[in-house]
Design a protein around this motif. Structure first.
Motif, PDB file in Angstrom:
ATOM      1  N   VAL A 144      45.452  -8.280  -4.150  1.00  0.00           N
ATOM      2  CA  VAL A 144      45.695  -6.920  -3.655  1.00  0.00           C
ATOM      3  C   VAL A 144      46.395  -6.044  -4.683  1.00  0.00           C
ATOM      4  CG1 VAL A 144      45.737  -7.555  -1.233  1.00  0.00           C
ATOM      5  CG2 VAL A 144      47.841  -7.707  -2.569  1.00  0.00           C
ATOM      6  N   TRP A 145      47.071  -6.662  -5.660  1.00  0.00           N
ATOM      7  CA  TRP A 145      47.791  -5.884  -6.670  1.00  0.00           C
ATOM      8  C   TRP A 145      46.988  -5.710  -7.962  1.00  0.00           C
ATOM      9  CZ3 TRP A 145      51.004 -10.375  -5.076  1.00  0.00           C
ATOM     10  CH2 TRP A 145      51.745 -10.094  -3.928  1.00  0.00           C
ATOM     11  N   ASP A 146      45.785  -6.307  -7.999  1.00  0.00           N
ATOM     12  CA  ASP A 146      44.963  -6.272  -9.212  1.00  0.00           C
ATOM     13  C   ASP A 146      45.684  -6.932 -10.383  1.00  0.00           C
ATOM     14  OD1 ASP A 146      42.596  -5.794 -10.445  1.00  0.00           O
ATOM     15  OD2 ASP A 146      42.861  -3.644 -10.719  1.00  0.00           O
ATOM     16  N   SER A 147      46.465  -7.978 -10.081  1.00  0.00           N
ATOM     17  CA  SER A 147      47.208  -8.680 -11.128  1.00  0.00           C
ATOM     18  C   SER A 147      46.599 -10.044 -11.454  1.00  0.00           C
ATOM     19  CB  SER A 147      48.663  -8.885 -10.699  1.00  0.00           C
ATOM     20  OG  SER A 147      48.743  -9.732  -9.565  1.00  0.00           O
ATOM     21  N   GLU A 148      45.664 -10.476 -10.629  1.00  0.00           N
ATOM     22  CA  GLU A 148      45.001 -11.760 -10.851  1.00  0.00           C
ATOM     23  C   GLU A 148      43.588 -11.686 -10.300  1.00  0.00           C
ATOM     24  OE1 GLU A 148      45.153 -16.356  -9.150  1.00  0.00           O
ATOM     25  OE2 GLU A 148      46.925 -15.062  -8.963  1.00  0.00           O
ATOM     26  N   ARG A 149      42.658 -12.292 -10.994  1.00  0.00           N
ATOM     27  CA  ARG A 149      41.283 -12.357 -10.501  1.00  0.00           C
ATOM     28  C   ARG A 149      40.672 -13.700 -10.889  1.00  0.00           C
ATOM     29  NH1 ARG A 149      41.621  -8.853 -14.643  1.00  0.00           N
ATOM     30  NH2 ARG A 149      40.302  -9.097 -16.489  1.00  0.00           N
ATOM     31  N   VAL A 150      39.687 -14.088 -10.121  1.00  0.00           N
ATOM     32  CA  VAL A 150      38.984 -15.342 -10.360  1.00  0.00           C
ATOM     33  C   VAL A 150      37.497 -15.031 -10.452  1.00  0.00           C
ATOM     34  CG1 VAL A 150      38.489 -17.656  -9.505  1.00  0.00           C
ATOM     35  CG2 VAL A 150      40.735 -16.649  -9.117  1.00  0.00           C
ATOM     36  N   LEU A 151      36.875 -15.506 -11.513  1.00  0.00           N
ATOM     37  CA  LEU A 151      35.437 -15.336 -11.720  1.00  0.00           C
ATOM     38  C   LEU A 151      34.736 -16.657 -11.440  1.00  0.00           C
ATOM     39  CD1 LEU A 151      35.458 -13.392 -15.129  1.00  0.00           C
ATOM     40  CD2 LEU A 151      35.295 -12.407 -12.829  1.00  0.00           C
ATOM     41  N   PHE A 152      33.617 -16.583 -10.745  1.00  0.00           N
ATOM     42  CA  PHE A 152      32.746 -17.733 -10.522  1.00  0.00           C
ATOM     43  C   PHE A 152      31.373 -17.368 -11.086  1.00  0.00           C
ATOM     44  CE2 PHE A 152      35.862 -17.940  -7.100  1.00  0.00           C
ATOM     45  CZ  PHE A 152      36.268 -19.260  -7.150  1.00  0.00           C
ATOM     46  N   ILE A 153      30.881 -18.153 -12.025  1.00  0.00           N
ATOM     47  CA  ILE A 153      29.562 -17.912 -12.623  1.00  0.00           C
ATOM     48  C   ILE A 153      28.736 -19.176 -12.437  1.00  0.00           C
ATOM     49  CG2 ILE A 153      28.311 -17.197 -14.692  1.00  0.00           C
ATOM     50  CD1 ILE A 153      31.018 -16.134 -15.755  1.00  0.00           C
ATOM     51  N   ALA A 154      27.689 -19.057 -11.633  1.00  0.00           N
ATOM     52  CA  ALA A 154      26.853 -20.215 -11.315  1.00  0.00           C
ATOM     53  C   ALA A 154      25.737 -20.360 -12.343  1.00  0.00           C
ATOM     54  CB  ALA A 154      26.265 -20.065  -9.914  1.00  0.00           C
ATOM     55  N   TYR A 155      25.455 -21.614 -12.736  1.00  0.00           N
ATOM     56  CA  TYR A 155      24.434 -21.912 -13.746  1.00  0.00           C
ATOM     57  C   TYR A 155      23.408 -22.875 -13.172  1.00  0.00           C
ATOM     58  CZ  TYR A 155      27.296 -19.783 -17.394  1.00  0.00           C
ATOM     59  OH  TYR A 155      28.005 -18.887 -18.158  1.00  0.00           O
ATOM     60  N   ASP A 156      22.148 -22.651 -13.566  1.00  0.00           N
ATOM     61  CA  ASP A 156      21.128 -23.650 -13.276  1.00  0.00           C
ATOM     62  C   ASP A 156      20.867 -24.423 -14.562  1.00  0.00           C
ATOM     63  OD1 ASP A 156      19.646 -22.009 -14.927  1.00  0.00           O
ATOM     64  OD2 ASP A 156      18.184 -21.426 -13.406  1.00  0.00           O
ATOM     65  N   ILE A 300      50.770  -2.078 -18.106  1.00  0.00           N
ATOM     66  CA  ILE A 300      50.049  -2.646 -16.960  1.00  0.00           C
ATOM     67  C   ILE A 300      48.561  -2.419 -17.213  1.00  0.00           C
ATOM     68  CG2 ILE A 300      49.745  -2.625 -14.472  1.00  0.00           C
ATOM     69  CD1 ILE A 300      52.538  -1.617 -14.131  1.00  0.00           C
ATOM     70  N   THR A 301      47.876  -3.466 -17.568  1.00  0.00           N
ATOM     71  CA  THR A 301      46.510  -3.333 -18.068  1.00  0.00           C
ATOM     72  C   THR A 301      45.518  -2.865 -17.022  1.00  0.00           C
ATOM     73  OG1 THR A 301      46.224  -5.703 -17.651  1.00  0.00           O
ATOM     74  CG2 THR A 301      46.842  -5.059 -19.871  1.00  0.00           C
ATOM     75  N   THR A 302      45.814  -3.083 -15.748  1.00  0.00           N
ATOM     76  CA  THR A 302      44.864  -2.706 -14.702  1.00  0.00           C
ATOM     77  C   THR A 302      45.146  -1.323 -14.117  1.00  0.00           C
ATOM     78  OG1 THR A 302      46.212  -4.001 -13.159  1.00  0.00           O
ATOM     79  CG2 THR A 302      44.234  -5.046 -14.064  1.00  0.00           C
ATOM     80  N   GLY A 303      46.088  -0.586 -14.677  1.00  0.00           N
ATOM     81  CA  GLY A 303      46.354   0.776 -14.215  1.00  0.00           C
ATOM     82  C   GLY A 303      47.838   1.034 -14.077  1.00  0.00           C
ATOM     83  N   PRO A 304      48.281   2.269 -14.315  1.00  0.00           N
ATOM     84  CA  PRO A 304      49.723   2.565 -14.332  1.00  0.00           C
ATOM     85  C   PRO A 304      50.417   2.395 -12.987  1.00  0.00           C
ATOM     86  CG  PRO A 304      48.426   4.593 -14.443  1.00  0.00           C
ATOM     87  CD  PRO A 304      47.467   3.468 -14.606  1.00  0.00           C
ATOM     88  N   LEU A 305      49.654   2.324 -11.894  1.00  0.00           N
ATOM     89  CA  LEU A 305      50.250   2.186 -10.576  1.00  0.00           C
ATOM     90  C   LEU A 305      50.098   0.773 -10.009  1.00  0.00           C
ATOM     91  CD1 LEU A 305      49.052   5.545  -8.941  1.00  0.00           C
ATOM     92  CD2 LEU A 305      51.149   5.108 -10.245  1.00  0.00           C
ATOM     93  N   ALA A 306      49.544  -0.143 -10.786  1.00  0.00           N
ATOM     94  CA  ALA A 306      49.225  -1.491 -10.293  1.00  0.00           C
ATOM     95  C   ALA A 306      50.424  -2.423 -10.431  1.00  0.00           C
ATOM     96  CB  ALA A 306      48.008  -2.055 -11.025  1.00  0.00           C
ATOM     97  N   TRP A 307      51.499  -2.102  -9.735  1.00  0.00           N
ATOM     98  CA  TRP A 307      52.692  -2.938  -9.772  1.00  0.00           C
ATOM     99  C   TRP A 307      52.493  -4.172  -8.900  1.00  0.00           C
ATOM    100  CZ3 TRP A 307      57.394  -2.034 -12.409  1.00  0.00           C
ATOM    101  CH2 TRP A 307      57.406  -0.871 -13.178  1.00  0.00           C
ATOM    102  N   SER A 308      53.025  -5.298  -9.372  1.00  0.00           N
ATOM    103  CA  SER A 308      52.962  -6.568  -8.657  1.00  0.00           C
ATOM    104  C   SER A 308      54.324  -7.241  -8.769  1.00  0.00           C
ATOM    105  CB  SER A 308      51.882  -7.464  -9.266  1.00  0.00           C
ATOM    106  OG  SER A 308      52.258  -7.847 -10.585  1.00  0.00           O
ATOM    107  N   PRO A 309      54.566  -8.318  -8.031  1.00  0.00           N
ATOM    108  CA  PRO A 309      55.843  -9.018  -8.207  1.00  0.00           C
ATOM    109  C   PRO A 309      56.074  -9.448  -9.655  1.00  0.00           C
ATOM    110  CG  PRO A 309      54.779  -9.748  -6.189  1.00  0.00           C
ATOM    111  CD  PRO A 309      53.796  -8.855  -6.886  1.00  0.00           C
TER     112      PRO A 309
END
Length: 428
Positions: A144-156, A300-309
């Motif tokens: 919710v704070w745009d401070s962490e993300r997880v990518l899933f890339i599926a391969y055949d 703050i790399t994701t935006g000047p208002l993207a404060w997180s703990p």
């Protein structure tokens, strides 16, 4: 018979001398690779297993290298090629072929050529003829704070699987963990999370965009010193680079807030936070808001208002004590104004109140760290030291002549202190 010269008289039985055993020199990393290849490639295997094996050794070379070593992975590839060519064997050929799959681009021609030569007298591993793995789907989960993300890339391909990357933004973009998961790992994401967990809803993501995101994050992670030593990251770093290197974007241009938006944010916040106060207090509140916004824009790399703990902790315990100079009024108002700013910034971003509360709690939690660090002059950065000195002498930053004179005086004082503490040694 003539006596032996230098021989001492015996005083009884002969004394037994045990031979001194010298410990062998530690194996070079390339020797360890070749030894492990004999165990790894003794039987049949899969392409994905071979790629992960080679990636783990390339990751170890990268992690162990000193900061001055520019091409540790290429050096490992060169040494393995030399050993595999000196003593040809099926395991040596398999090791070179596995490295060929995930090594940096500059090493590929050498590895490909060596595989072709060794294959004239040694059998190629069965997985060498298999087609590669191709990305087919991607998903993305962001907190919710745009401070962490997880990518899933599926391969055949020969072994369908999912490449997972956890990327964090606190303190700068960094790939925290990498993983090779089952093909259905993304669909199980929601089931793995509890209702009390920070919301990270999973959404379908463009494959090319996911690979671009991963490549950009790997680039900044590689620039971090000391190197990121998480075991999962180190083992799969080379494999992940191979999957996304062709999508590496140009460095993004810094996009400052438009002046109109910056003014709107500061005006709106100050009008609310300074309600019922006098003009001087309102000016102090606005000056702090400007400081918070400057930090957000630049750190703050994701935006000047993207404060997180995490961002609140980093700001209070690290950045503010090292970088900022606060007058007594600013320091007094800082705790309350920062909490008001966090609430304002996250409300602007549409974050629910229950997820704003943890960030405000982080401000309270780390205020003590701020107080301790802010008064520790040894932790101040050079710019803050100079600014504090000029302020104490009543010199404004716009008075260039006075600033230059003060800096010359400061340098002379520092040199004098060094000479007193460490006087030169004169040879007589």
């Amino acid at each position: 018979m003539p006596k032996s010269r230098g021989r001492r008289k015996s005083s009884g039985g002969k004394k037994q001398h045990k031979p001194v055993r010298r410990s062998p020199l530690p194996l070079r990393l390339s020797d360890q690779v070749m030894r492990d290849a004999r165990r790894q490639f003794g039987g049949s295997g899969e392409l994905l297993t071979a790629e992960a094996w080679a990636s783990s050794w390339l990751g170890q070379a990268w992690l162990d290298a000193p900061i001055t070593e520019r091409e540790p992975e290429q050096r490992l590839c060169l040494e393995v090629v030399g050993r595999a060519s000196t003593t040809p064997s099926p395991a040596g050929l398999a090791a070179v072929a596995a490295l060929e799959r995930v090594a940096p681009v500059d090493s590929r021609p050498m590895l490909t050529g060596t595989v072709a030569i060794l294959a004239e007298t040694q059998p190629l591993p069965a997985w060498h003829a298999a087609s590669g793995h191709h990305p087919v789907r991607a998903w993305r989960a962001v907190d919710v704070w745009d401070s962490e993300r997880v990518l899933f890339i599926a391969y055949d391909g020969p072994t369908p699987h999912t490449l997972m990357a956890q990327i964090i933004e606190t303190g700068g973009t960094m790939v925290d963990k990498l993983g090779l998961l089952t093909p259905d790992a993304a669909t199980a994401w929601s089931d793995m999370r509890d209702d009390d967990d920070i919301p990270m809803p999973l959404t379908v993501h463009d494959v090319s965009a996911a690979l671009t995101d991963l490549a950009a994050a790997l680039r900044t992670t590689d620039m971090t010193w000391p190197r990121h030593d998480d075991e999962d990251f180190v083992e799969l770093r080379a494999l992940a680079w191979t999957r996304c290197r062709d999508h590496l974007p140009d460095w993004p241009d810094h996009q400052p807030l438009p002046d109109t938006e910056r003014t709107r944010l500061l005006d709106t916040f100050t009008a609310t936070a300074a309600r019922g106060t006098g003009p001087e207090t309102a000016d102090t509140i606005r000056s702090l808001a400007e400081l918070f916004l400057d930090y957000g824009e630049n750190y703050i790399t994701t935006g000047p208002l993207a404060w997180s703990p995490g961002q609140a902790a980093l700001f209070l315990a690290d950045w503010l004590p090292r970088k900022a100079v606060l007058d007594p009024d600013q320091r007094t108002l800082l705790p309350d104004v920062l909490k008001q700013w966090v609430h304002f910034a996250l409300t602007e971003r549409g974050v629910e109140p229950r997820w704003i509360a943890p960030v405000i709690d982080a401000v309270d939690l780390h205020l003590h760290d701020f107080q301790d660090a802010f008064d520790d002059h040894t932790a101040w950065g050079p710019a803050k030291q100079i600014t504090a000195l000029l302020t104490s002498r009543g010199i404004g930053p716009t008075d260039q002549d006075a600033v230059d004179a003060a800096l010359r005086t400061l340098n002379a004082e520092r040199l004098a202190r060094q000479l007193i503490q460490h006087p030169p040694i004169h040879n007589s």
